[in-house]
Design an enzyme around this catalytic site. Structure first.
Site, PDB file in Angstrom:
ATOM      1  N   SER A 142     -20.290  10.299  34.953  1.00 41.85           N
ATOM      2  CA  SER A 142     -19.587   9.339  35.796  1.00 41.85           C
ATOM      3  C   SER A 142     -18.683  10.108  36.748  1.00 41.85           C
ATOM      4  CB  SER A 142     -18.724   8.402  34.941  1.00 41.85           C
ATOM      5  OG  SER A 142     -17.852   7.635  35.742  1.00 41.85           O
ATOM      6  N   TYR A 155     -12.366   7.593  28.724  1.00 46.05           N
ATOM      7  CA  TYR A 155     -13.724   7.533  29.267  1.00 46.05           C
ATOM      8  C   TYR A 155     -13.961   8.711  30.215  1.00 46.05           C
ATOM      9  CZ  TYR A 155     -17.768   5.600  31.777  1.00 46.05           C
ATOM     10  OH  TYR A 155     -19.002   5.402  32.350  1.00 46.05           O
ATOM     11  N   LYS A 159     -16.675  11.802  29.915  1.00 44.59           N
ATOM     12  CA  LYS A 159     -17.714  12.049  30.906  1.00 44.59           C
ATOM     13  C   LYS A 159     -17.613  13.464  31.482  1.00 44.59           C
ATOM     14  CE  LYS A 159     -19.898   8.199  30.515  1.00 44.59           C
ATOM     15  NZ  LYS A 159     -21.278   8.171  30.015  1.00 44.59           N
TER      16      LYS A 159
END
Length: 251
Positions: A142, A155, A159
């Site tokens: 991401s 998150y 990533k």
């Protein structure tokens, strides 16, 4: 017109909907057969049916569950006899807030699902087929892993780890297995809905391409990275972001 069978097989995690399903659609459209995974057995069965009963199977389970990882690879080998491509798409983002207040147990859950599951699937796919026959791995990272990502820090960190996992696997598994990552910006999926829902036009105006991404955008990128057209590409992270990074530093 029927699609010619490519003879290749892909295992795609987290593919009952969203980006994973978009990737599965793209690979089936070019003639691959696929095994898709997801947590919801009913949704998974419906997705496999849409892809085609002769082209797809579904294996339900939680991505970080090692027994599920083993079953998914075994079922793929039983059904299709090979597993040329692995797409690690399964992910979670259960928390929104400052990282200074992050519950470490939640952080462990994020890493288990987003990073360690990808490594587990890669290890099992390597042992079952790719070590002897080669293939490709595509990790869905991401843009959150490439810069600061306020309020979704766990998150973003996971990533970033996926990007480095891609480098490690690309180095270790070469020359037989090529390993690359895709780093999308906001894609219109249920998973990312909180980032644009109710204000899509406003969010889209921040993108030079004038729109948010779609699962088909990521499916096309994954199809390229699992094809012979990318045969001299490994260890790379392809940013698919509608040009949003062009705005970095502007303001």
């Amino acid at each position: 017109m029927a699609v010619q069978d490519s003879g290749k097989v892909a295992l795609i995690t987290g593919a009952s909907r969203g980006i994973g399903y978009g990737i599965a659609e793209a690979l089936v459209a070019r003639g691959d057969r696929v095994c898709i995974t997801g947590r919801n057995e009913d949704a998974l069965a419906e997705a496999a049916e849409r892809l085609g009963a002769d082209r797809a199977i579904g294996v339900a389970g939680k991505a970080h569950d090692e027994a599920h990882q083993a079953e998914a690879v075994e079922r793929t080998m039983e059904a299709f006899g090979r597993v040329d491509h692995l797409v690690n798409n399964a992910g979670t983002n259960p928390v929104f807030g400052p990282i200074a207040e992050l519950d470490l147990n939640v952080a462990r859950k994020v890493f288990d699902t987003n990073v360690l599951s990808a490594l587990g699937f890669a290890q099992r796919t390597w042992a079952a087929w790719q070590k002897e026959h080669g293939g490709t791995i595509v990790n869905i990272a991401s843009v959150a892993g490439l810069s600061a990502s306020p309020f979704i820090g766990a998150y973003g960190i996971s990533k970033a780890a996926m990007v480095n996992l891609t480098l490690q696997l690309a180095h270790e598994l070469s020359p037989g297995v090529r390993v690359n990552a895709i780093a999308p910006a906001v894609v219109k999926t249920k998973f990312a809905a909180a980032l644009y829902e109710g204000r899509e036009e406003e969010v889209a105006r921040g993108y030079p391409m004038g729109r948010l991404g779609t699962p088909e955008d990521i499916g096309g990128a994954a199809a390229f990275l699992t094809s012979g057209d990318s045969g001299w590409i490994t260890g790379q992270t392809l940013v698919v972001d509608g040009g949003i990074f062009l705005n970095a530093g502007v303001g």
